[in-house]
Design an enzyme around this catalytic site. Structure first.
Site, PDB file in Angstrom:
ATOM      1  N   HIS A   1       0.831  -1.201   0.000  1.00 54.79           N
ATOM      2  CA  HIS A   1       0.000   0.000   0.000  1.00 54.79           C
ATOM      3  C   HIS A   1       0.867   1.253   0.000  1.00 54.79           C
ATOM      4  O   HIS A   1       1.232   1.755   1.066  1.00 54.79           O
ATOM      5  CB  HIS A   1      -0.912  -0.003   1.235  1.00 54.79           C
TER       6      HIS A   1
ATOM      7  N   ASP B   1      -9.299   7.000   7.237  1.00 54.02           N
ATOM      8  CA  ASP B   1     -10.753   6.956   7.099  1.00 54.02           C
ATOM      9  C   ASP B   1     -11.310   5.592   7.500  1.00 54.02           C
ATOM     10  O   ASP B   1     -12.367   5.511   8.112  1.00 54.02           O
ATOM     11  CB  ASP B   1     -11.143   7.254   5.644  1.00 54.02           C
TER      12      ASP B   1
ATOM     13  N   ASN C   1      -7.665  11.711   3.807  1.00 53.58           N
ATOM     14  CA  ASN C   1      -7.296  11.748   2.381  1.00 53.58           C
ATOM     15  C   ASN C   1      -8.473  11.472   1.447  1.00 53.58           C
ATOM     16  O   ASN C   1      -8.281  11.337   0.239  1.00 53.58           O
ATOM     17  CB  ASN C   1      -6.101  10.829   2.100  1.00 53.58           C
TER      18      ASN C   1
ATOM     19  N   HIS D   1      -4.047   3.188  -3.432  1.00 59.35           N
ATOM     20  CA  HIS D   1      -4.207   2.720  -2.046  1.00 59.35           C
ATOM     21  C   HIS D   1      -3.470   1.416  -1.791  1.00 59.35           C
ATOM     22  O   HIS D   1      -2.663   1.338  -0.872  1.00 59.35           O
ATOM     23  CB  HIS D   1      -5.695   2.538  -1.705  1.00 59.35           C
TER      24      HIS D   1
ATOM     25  N   GLU E   1     -17.850  -3.747  23.858  1.00 67.71           N
ATOM     26  CA  GLU E   1     -17.066  -4.971  23.984  1.00 67.71           C
ATOM     27  C   GLU E   1     -15.814  -4.946  23.103  1.00 67.71           C
ATOM     28  O   GLU E   1     -14.726  -5.310  23.544  1.00 67.71           O
ATOM     29  CB  GLU E   1     -17.920  -6.203  23.639  1.00 67.71           C
TER      30      GLU E   1
ATOM     31  N   PHE F   1     -21.183 -12.679  24.018  1.00 68.95           N
ATOM     32  CA  PHE F   1     -20.804 -11.414  23.387  1.00 68.95           C
ATOM     33  C   PHE F   1     -19.311 -11.336  23.044  1.00 68.95           C
ATOM     34  O   PHE F   1     -18.837 -10.312  22.567  1.00 68.95           O
ATOM     35  CB  PHE F   1     -21.278 -10.222  24.217  1.00 68.95           C
TER      36      PHE F   1
ATOM     37  N   HIS G   1     -21.786 -16.468  32.243  1.00 65.47           N
ATOM     38  CA  HIS G   1     -23.058 -16.878  31.631  1.00 65.47           C
ATOM     39  C   HIS G   1     -22.745 -17.773  30.434  1.00 65.47           C
ATOM     40  O   HIS G   1     -23.023 -17.459  29.290  1.00 65.47           O
ATOM     41  CB  HIS G   1     -23.896 -15.649  31.246  1.00 65.47           C
TER      42      HIS G   1
ATOM     43  N   ASP H   1     -32.835 -15.188  29.580  1.00 58.34           N
ATOM     44  CA  ASP H   1     -32.453 -14.219  28.549  1.00 58.34           C
ATOM     45  C   ASP H   1     -32.555 -14.820  27.150  1.00 58.34           C
ATOM     46  O   ASP H   1     -32.625 -14.084  26.162  1.00 58.34           O
ATOM     47  CB  ASP H   1     -31.038 -13.674  28.805  1.00 58.34           C
TER      48      ASP H   1
ATOM     49  N   HIS I   1     -28.688 -14.666  24.091  1.00 61.77           N
ATOM     50  CA  HIS I   1     -27.707 -14.526  25.166  1.00 61.77           C
ATOM     51  C   HIS I   1     -27.034 -15.848  25.546  1.00 61.77           C
ATOM     52  O   HIS I   1     -26.103 -15.849  26.336  1.00 61.77           O
ATOM     53  CB  HIS I   1     -28.379 -13.928  26.406  1.00 61.77           C
TER      54      HIS I   1
END
Lengths: 670, 670
Positions: B31, B161, B191, B268, B416, B443, B467, B475, B479
């Site tokens: 790059h 970006d 850019n 790029h 998270e 999660f 959990h 839940d 979950h």
């Protein structure tokens, strides 16, 4: 205060609150705080603005409602019961969070008709809503006529602090602002409390300013607890701004009405307890027993049934006119809604012969997408800023942009998780669109929350994942999947397919499209590098998940099992072994999930129990392959991270050569 | 322009540009665009501001530099070569992206001394930098004295970006703003180009305004291509604001200097090509051959060596004084930096007897954390807004907040992924801190990008995940982890431990702390529900990954293999089978990774090849367990999503009862 002083609105709002309080208390589990605080905004929205038909939750032109703060699901169940949905009865509310109920612990579209999307994992709902709004904008641009508006609905969201802290919501809302999705209206339940306590301990940013930076129209209702007119004014103003999505920050008190627990984290996720419920009843002047809704409140809210019937009737009239005036478009619209695929759609999928040029399977994917694009106008999607690496552009269409919603190429930006949830939302719009989302395979890690939900929430999405092994080369271990495919295969109800060549890629798309129509997601793992076309590959074989690409007479001495780019290594090795007089079968196994779905006889015919000499070859972790290798078999895989070097060098260094397959095979043969 | 017109600064900046251009061209991969555009800001930063010692990249008090836009790594390699790091020689630069080089395709801290963190997956670097700044702030608050400043460095970031589109960066930067991390300074290479083309197609938000909303100090350098003084002024101003992190938006031209490719996506991620390189040389007045750096440029940039030696010498003097004046703190500081654990630290970890109360393993985790907290002041961490569910609060400490950086309880908010990368950054600060991050196990899907990097980039982090199965109950499936543990076990170099009771939880912490000191992450999967304490469990057993908790005389007829909450089911079933005269062994397998690390004899002794009747019991997917069950064995698992109901009901409905274990065991025994 005495009950006599309660207005009709207060009766309705408190009905929502106490249904939530009582259901959570009975279950001894759940989240009363949000429903108590957000009941006023939800009531105003459902009572004065939302257009839906409780007796036909699937009516196409309904406004979509998403409770992004899904833990507050009793809010939605209460609203649905009060509005007269058949799915949420009082018995179901009494059965909140119990086995087999229609009122699970978080809203689940696949359990409860009337629930649009599955929420709970924070931030997913608002991002799904961006997808719903994209679907609406696209269909409106495609089907509406100057004289007939067939597609025209809003997408409303209630989200909380938790959703706003999650990165996924930022990704999706930035894109929504960019796209100017004016019919997306989000009510932000600004209650200053999250599970750990005051949001002051971790979340002091200026949310409104952030949304303004995204290009949203932002409003603020300062007293969301009692200023019903203010809420209504804000929603009306939001509707009047048609070129920007709107965020209405509604400042509320979590657990409103509870004398001792309001405005505390304690009311977020636990039952209030008998004593506090008594005090709350007194405080709010609520003289009704648990689960009792005052007649006048129910009579009022149930007017939604009549309203809904009339909304739908009105639309049916438009639809009837549309069918007459625009029969061709109507037929297409009808087909989309029916979820039927056009006759013979799959005939456009190419097959290949060994003499055809060795292309990357990502290139074959591009060919398939572009072959399907004219036949399946429901295909819509794009990449998370890797369009020309993932090769996902539909040449016959322009970019889906503000003012060009009829187009089908969506530029998601570098927003994998947002892309995932947006694709889920497009699928769950239920209007026949087949969304696809693309990035490098390794970055499924960034969007796994959404991929999992695509499987759980029955979203017919195609995940187009390229650069599927260390063979991608120079980008190195941060970009090279090793454990990624295994980790995706482990997800229930997700079909993962790693095709070996051009024909198998066509087979993968056949499965993916058919899956989409069965509301099941499919994930394609595609190569960066060119793959020779195999003599034995077939579209039908892919449908069975695993099949013979090279057979032998009688019982094989050895079975080589390969996927994707490694099938060719197996084929080459098998040819050499056959020349040495060995009986070798090569099973291409593009999808273990599809293979498992075959009957026992087929599976036994492919992998006879008696043949214990088996070598699995896949340029990824060995994890999960012992099931097919068996106790006596061997697996040629990679159980470390990759390395930066040209792809061919990587493959060689990690042992993916014909010679090494041969040597491992011979070791097994003894 | 003629070469004579180039100033010394331009010579240096163009040296960076052409090292990048030439290395990418030689590798035909990489790059060049970012290094060409960001060279001026990077040069000013490294030349005028950054304090580091190239000859001792690990000097503690160095400024940290993070290239969050990791694909532009040739920028960093060029800077390092010019500054005189031993790790990045000209030969290494010529060997860019080749097997075994110190210049892989993205910056890798574990390959190249002087690289602080591993970047490439976008957004991780800026979030790591928040962790680095947290570590600095914490150590400064802890060790600095009014008369002696031992800890005092900046964390500088260059991000693009792509990083700014990723949700993870929003999460981490929102928290950084909240915490007021004034010594974090990020230069945003604005850019306007991402891989798909102009950022206009997907990213039109006002980034500066968004960062202001986060509470950052925001500056703008309008001409980042040539206004070196403007860049320097902005960095100086950023340093002067001590109570807020600073974002300096530096507007640049990607691929600056290339007549035909500057300001296009084409520059790029691909080599410029011979012809365009020639034109670029002409355009920038660059008469030097590939890989040649003008003497005067190198002479200038290599002054970093002398500067660095003097910075370090100065600090060593402070350190010498500190040791004299504050011997106790100095000893602690020394111990932290050495990575040594205090003698006998693990003695505080409790063990339990069957008669001890059945507690959840998350509760045992809390006990361990709080037992370790006074002994290991390096423990610092917290939860993503689930502190009182994950049970991760250190009672002896307050909250890590602006003005209270000496505290050790970090409230990450519902972020998270940001938490994950921040913990990685704290670990990679290299100052002996042991960070931990917590959320619900399911999660981990939100933060998998960071968990994977913790393993790849050798971060000694503890992931405290609670959990851990459908037993969490109400839940519901959003979950409830099912495939989650398997998907984590598949990650190389991550140790996953699912303890069965209190003693095993202590064993898990023993491993986790020791792993942290070996720069390896550990993930704990902990129960919500209470677990009986087993007679046969042991801390040592956990260290071996799998061990016998119930044995039998002679060769077993059957081996039951369980993990976590299911070991107790195995024990109960084994007792009953033993009473029926069967010889049954129960192997508790808290960690397959640790088990695999044992020698073959140990593994054979636990799971003798001859014993083919084996039943694995885990309340999760069967995926991955066939390796231990073997071809003749059976696995009691869950290969569908969970359901919302009380935890006990879920476990029963999914078959996790002693009766069902017995019946599956008897079916095997025949």
């Amino acid at each position: 205060m005495a009950v006599a002083t309660l207005t009709l609105e207060q009766l309705c709002i408190n009905s929502i609150r106490f249904l939530a309080i009582d259901a959570v208390e009975k279950a001894k589990s759940g989240h009363p705080g949000l429903p108590m605080g957000a009941a006023p905004m939800a009531f105003v929205l459902w009572d004065q603005f939302m257009r839906f038909n409780p007796k036909n939750p699937k009516w196409f032109n309904r406004d979509r409602f998403v409770l992004s703060a899904g833990h507050g699901c009793m809010l939605q169940y209460a609203l649905m019961y009060l509005a007269g949905y058949d799915s949420v009865t009082l018995d179901e509310i009494k059965n909140f969070r119990q086995w087999g109920s229609k009122t699970p612990g978080h809203p689940e579209n696949f359990e409860t008709p009337g629930i649009e999307v599955t929420t709970g994992p924070l931030g997913q709902g608002i991002a799904n809503a961006v997808g719903l709004a994209i679907a609406e904008a696209h269909l409106a641009a495609k089907f509406n006529k100057p004289d007939l508006t067939l597609v025209d609905h809003y997408t409303y969201v209630i989200l909380g602090d938790g959703c706003n802290m999650e990165g996924i919501s930022g990704e999706a809302c930035s894109l929504a602002g960019h796209l100017g999705l004016g019919k997306l209206i989000a009510l932000y339940d600004d209650n200053h409390i999250s599970i750990d306590g005051s949001t002051d301990i971790a979340f002091t940013e200026d949310v409104s300013k952030r949304f303004e930076a995204y290009g949203w129209h932002v409003l603020h209702v300062q007293d969301g607890n009692t200023d019903l007119e203010g809420i209504a004014r804000a929603i009306a103003e939001a509707k009047s701004v048609t070129d920007k999505p709107t965020l209405i920050k509604v400042t509320t008190t979590i657990g409103y009405g509870s004398p001792n627990k309001a405005n505390t984290a304690g009311v977020h996720g636990a039952a209030l307890g008998e004593a506090e419920i008594k005090l709350t009843r007194e405080n709010l002047g609520w003289t009704y027993d648990p689960f009792v809704v005052p007649d006048e409140a129910l009579a009022h809210t149930r007017k939604a049934i009549e309203r809904g019937a009339s909304y739908e009737a009105e639309w049916q009239e438009t639809w009837a006119q549309y069918k007459t005036k625009y029969p061709q478009e109507a037929a297409e619209f009808d087909r989309l809604l029916s979820g039927k695929l056009p006759e013979g759609w799959d005939k456009v999928l190419p097959t290949y012969k060994p003499e055809d040029k060795a292309l990357a399977s990502r290139k074959h994917s591009e060919i398939c997408l572009n072959a399907l694009a004219p036949v399946l106008p429901e295909l819509i999607g794009g990449s998370a800023d890797l369009t020309h690496s993932n090769l996902t552009e539909l040449e016959i269409s322009g970019n889906f942009q503000k003012g060009a919603y009829e187009n089908r190429n969506i530029h998601f930006g570098v927003r994998e998780h947002g892309m995932g949830a947006i694709c889920n939302g497009i699928a769950l719009h239920g209007s026949g669109l087949i969304p696809y989302g693309a990035t490098f395979l390794v970055f499924t890690d960034y969007m796994r929350g959404a991929i999992r939900l695509s499987a759980l929430a029955e979203c017919g999405v195609i995940w187009v994942m390229t650069h599927d092994s260390v063979a991608l080369g120079e980008d190195g271990p941060t970009h090279q999947p090793v454990e990624t495919i295994a980790s995706l295969r482990a997800i229930p109800d997700l079909t993962v397919i790693r095709p070996a060549d051009g024909t198998e890629t066509s087979g993968a798309y056949k499965v993916a499209i058919e899956n989409a129509r069965k509301n099941r997601p499919t994930l394609l793992a595609l190569s960066r590098q060119g793959l020779p076309n195999l003599a034995g590959s077939s579209i039908e074989g892919v449908g069975k998940g695993g099949y013979t690409v090279i057979g032998c007479d009688g019982t094989p001495d050895l079975i080589l099992i390969g996927t994707g780019s490694e099938v060719n290594l197996c084929v080459k090795a098998a040819e050499q072994l056959a020349a040495e007089g060995k009986k070798v079968r090569v099973v291409s196994m593009p999808s273990t999930e599809l293979f498992e779905a075959q009957d026992a006889a087929y599976k036994e015919s492919m992998l006879p129990k008696a043949v214990t000499k088996r070598l699995v070859v896949e340029a990824g972790t060995t994890f999960g392959w012992h099931k097919y290798a068996g106790s006596e078999g061997d697996i040629l895989g990679i159980d470390t991270f990759g390395a930066s070097a040209p792809g061919g060098v990587c493959m060689e260094k990690f042992g993916f050569t014909v010679d090494n397959v041969l040597s491992r095979a011979k070791a097994l043969l003894g």
